[in-house]
Design a protein around this motif. Sequence first.
Motif, PDB file in Angstrom:
ATOM      1  N   PHE A  26       0.802  -1.235   0.000  1.00  0.00           N
ATOM      2  CA  PHE A  26       0.000   0.000   0.000  1.00  0.00           C
ATOM      3  C   PHE A  26       0.828   1.275   0.000  1.00  0.00           C
ATOM      4  O   PHE A  26       0.288   2.378  -0.052  1.00  0.00           O
ATOM      5  N   MET A  54      -1.421   5.370  10.899  1.00  0.00           N
ATOM      6  CA  MET A  54      -0.355   5.938  10.076  1.00  0.00           C
ATOM      7  C   MET A  54      -0.802   7.307   9.570  1.00  0.00           C
ATOM      8  O   MET A  54      -1.895   7.764   9.897  1.00  0.00           O
ATOM      9  N   SER A 139       9.528  -8.519  10.065  1.00  0.00           N
ATOM     10  CA  SER A 139       8.794  -8.231   8.844  1.00  0.00           C
ATOM     11  C   SER A 139       9.729  -7.423   7.951  1.00  0.00           C
ATOM     12  O   SER A 139      10.226  -6.373   8.362  1.00  0.00           O
ATOM     13  N   LYS A 165       9.206 -12.797   7.761  1.00  0.00           N
ATOM     14  CA  LYS A 165       8.032 -12.490   6.928  1.00  0.00           C
ATOM     15  C   LYS A 165       8.473 -11.501   5.873  1.00  0.00           C
ATOM     16  O   LYS A 165       9.164 -10.521   6.187  1.00  0.00           O
ATOM     17  N   ASP A 192       3.247 -11.510   3.502  1.00  0.00           N
ATOM     18  CA  ASP A 192       2.159 -10.591   3.870  1.00  0.00           C
ATOM     19  C   ASP A 192       1.835  -9.712   2.663  1.00  0.00           C
ATOM     20  O   ASP A 192       2.692  -8.975   2.166  1.00  0.00           O
ATOM     21  N   ASN A 194      -0.858  -7.478   2.576  1.00  0.00           N
ATOM     22  CA  ASN A 194      -1.599  -6.267   2.929  1.00  0.00           C
ATOM     23  C   ASN A 194      -2.778  -6.017   1.983  1.00  0.00           C
ATOM     24  O   ASN A 194      -2.945  -4.912   1.450  1.00  0.00           O
ATOM     25  N   GLU A 218      -0.392 -13.963   4.894  1.00  0.00           N
ATOM     26  CA  GLU A 218      -1.092 -12.956   5.696  1.00  0.00           C
ATOM     27  C   GLU A 218      -1.891 -12.014   4.796  1.00  0.00           C
ATOM     28  O   GLU A 218      -1.359 -11.465   3.826  1.00  0.00           O
ATOM     29  N   ASP A 243      -4.996 -10.094   9.217  1.00  0.00           N
ATOM     30  CA  ASP A 243      -4.476  -8.915   9.918  1.00  0.00           C
ATOM     31  C   ASP A 243      -5.550  -7.829   9.807  1.00  0.00           C
ATOM     32  O   ASP A 243      -6.421  -7.703  10.684  1.00  0.00           O
ATOM     33  N   ASN A 265      -3.254 -12.477  13.350  1.00  0.00           N
ATOM     34  CA  ASN A 265      -2.308 -11.446  13.749  1.00  0.00           C
ATOM     35  C   ASN A 265      -3.117 -10.465  14.592  1.00  0.00           C
ATOM     36  O   ASN A 265      -4.065  -9.855  14.096  1.00  0.00           O
ATOM     37  N   LYS A 267      -3.221  -7.005  16.507  1.00  0.00           N
ATOM     38  CA  LYS A 267      -2.565  -5.720  16.726  1.00  0.00           C
ATOM     39  C   LYS A 267      -3.410  -4.956  17.732  1.00  0.00           C
ATOM     40  O   LYS A 267      -4.606  -4.759  17.529  1.00  0.00           O
ATOM     41  N   GLY A 295       2.937  -5.781  14.202  1.00  0.00           N
ATOM     42  CA  GLY A 295       3.575  -4.500  14.487  1.00  0.00           C
ATOM     43  C   GLY A 295       3.128  -3.429  13.515  1.00  0.00           C
ATOM     44  O   GLY A 295       2.607  -3.721  12.436  1.00  0.00           O
ATOM     45  N   MET A 296       3.295  -2.171  13.908  1.00  0.00           N
ATOM     46  CA  MET A 296       2.965  -1.013  13.062  1.00  0.00           C
ATOM     47  C   MET A 296       4.128  -0.021  13.096  1.00  0.00           C
ATOM     48  O   MET A 296       3.917   1.181  13.186  1.00  0.00           O
ATOM     49  N   GLU A 298       6.275   0.591  15.476  1.00  0.00           N
ATOM     50  CA  GLU A 298       6.086   1.348  16.712  1.00  0.00           C
ATOM     51  C   GLU A 298       7.380   1.911  17.294  1.00  0.00           C
ATOM     52  O   GLU A 298       8.455   1.352  17.108  1.00  0.00           O
ATOM     53  N   ASP A 320       5.803  -9.956  15.244  1.00  0.00           N
ATOM     54  CA  ASP A 320       6.590  -8.971  14.495  1.00  0.00           C
ATOM     55  C   ASP A 320       7.193  -7.935  15.443  1.00  0.00           C
ATOM     56  O   ASP A 320       7.430  -6.795  15.054  1.00  0.00           O
ATOM     57  N   TYR A 327      14.657  -0.046  13.566  1.00  0.00           N
ATOM     58  CA  TYR A 327      13.843   1.050  13.031  1.00  0.00           C
ATOM     59  C   TYR A 327      14.426   2.434  13.299  1.00  0.00           C
ATOM     60  O   TYR A 327      14.308   3.319  12.476  1.00  0.00           O
TER      61      TYR A 327
HETATM   62  O1  OSB Z   1       0.821  -5.554   7.750  1.00  0.00           O
HETATM   63  O2  OSB Z   1       1.923  -6.124   9.457  1.00  0.00           O
HETATM   64  C1  OSB Z   1       1.639  -5.277   8.618  1.00  0.00           C
HETATM   65  C2  OSB Z   1       3.873  -2.217   9.056  1.00  0.00           C
HETATM   66  C3  OSB Z   1       2.981  -1.203   8.820  1.00  0.00           C
HETATM   67  C4  OSB Z   1       1.681  -1.525   8.505  1.00  0.00           C
HETATM   68  C5  OSB Z   1       1.275  -2.853   8.403  1.00  0.00           C
HETATM   69  C6  OSB Z   1       2.173  -3.870   8.647  1.00  0.00           C
HETATM   70  C7  OSB Z   1       3.501  -3.550   8.943  1.00  0.00           C
HETATM   71  C8  OSB Z   1       4.538  -4.550   9.139  1.00  0.00           C
HETATM   72  C9  OSB Z   1       5.728  -4.168   9.983  1.00  0.00           C
HETATM   73  O3  OSB Z   1       4.517  -5.632   8.614  1.00  0.00           O
HETATM   74  C10 OSB Z   1       5.659  -4.723  11.338  1.00  0.00           C
HETATM   75  C11 OSB Z   1       6.714  -4.103  12.215  1.00  0.00           C
HETATM   76  O4  OSB Z   1       7.871  -4.483  12.058  1.00  0.00           O
HETATM   77  O5  OSB Z   1       6.367  -3.240  13.046  1.00  0.00           O
END
Ligand code: OSB
Length: 374
Positions: A26, A54, A139, A165, A192, A194, A218, A243, A265, A267, A295-296, A298, A320, A327
């Motif tokens: 995306f 985000m 990831s 992943k 994954d 998305n 995923e 997810d 998954n 979150k 994860g997002m 973070e 994740d 990061y």
């Molecule tokens: O789909 O898991 C996801 C990051 C941003 C938005 C969606 C996703 C992700 C990741 C990264 O896969 C996970 C991470 O390392 O925080």
Amino acid sequence: MGKLQIRQIRLQEIAMPLKSAFETSFGVTTTRRVLIVQASDGNGFCGYGECTAMDRPFYNHETVDSAWMVICRFIVPLLKQAEVTSADDVGDALRAIQGNRMAVGAVETAIWDLESMELDSPLWKRLGGNREVIDCGVSIGLQSTTELLVEKVAREIASGYQRIKIKIKPGQDVDLVEAVRKEFPEITLSVDANAAYILERDLDLLKELDSYDLLMIEQPLATGALLAHAKLQSQLETPICLDESITSFEDAQQAIEMDACRIINVKLGRVGGHVSAKRIQEFAAGKGIPVWCGGMLETGIGRAHNIAMSTLPGFTLPGDVSASARYWETDITEPLVEVSPEGTIAVPAGPGIGYTVKEEGMEAITVRSETLSL
Ligand code: OSB
Ligand code: MG
């Protein structure tokens, strides 16, 4: 249970440049705009939560700006009205709010931290966690070349991560999996998408992924497409993991009962906080469905909450949740979240989230802030 008093909610938007851009189907993220919520009791205690929305509504409908607005205009007034006295009751007090789970989750998790600080108790224990180390995966975003992807995988395997992943999207899928599998025949590997594929268009391609011994695929299809995921799962050996599709207990229940996924998954932000996450993992465990912590990207605050959640008994697959240093040049919490050579994180022993927030460091990267009284 102690009598919690929430006197103040402070919102802070910070800008955190990622060490390297993170690309998914995306879009690309280079700097993370993050909304941090601080909840205070007026007695010297405070707790922190991170909003995982985000800056653009591409992962889900929420954004930093929408969450900011929802918290100021709706969440804080509802909390004030409900006179909440325990973190357990926050979700209920906010149940009139439809969707916007990341906005709700940011506040709910901050209040869990606050309450745990007041009680001088580790958050993970108060949630009902039963493990002192959690298993970690990584990831890896889309890369400019396949060679670079294979190199990145090699590096993460060498660091000890237990599961890799990789992100895929139409046009960058089977070839990537083929290349990584060829180089690493034995690793635990997943992909994954998305939500980038369409069942009617991409069934044959998705079936091809079945021959690479993947742990899971995923979110191959659209967020709302539970029925299409069930149809796809019936034609795949590889478990589908959802997810984006799982935003509530009801989503999880429905997805599991219709066999739209065999792994979830979880979150924290996407499902609206700790109470919701706990319910989902408990239900999934009862149905024999493993869950893991997503994860997002973070900061240390969101990462710390993820670590606490990952100690719950249903979290039986590596998540994740990985090292801060993957990061950030500098994180806003200390000590840094670090991963052992065995690919684990030791759960902190201190009260609350168990990490200290570096307030001056955070101030320096703050873009805007707002303080609301209750
Ligand atoms: O789909 O898991 C996801 C990051 C941003 C938005 C969606 C996703 C992700 C990741 C990264 O896969 C996970 C991470 O390392 O925080
Ligand atoms: Mg995902």
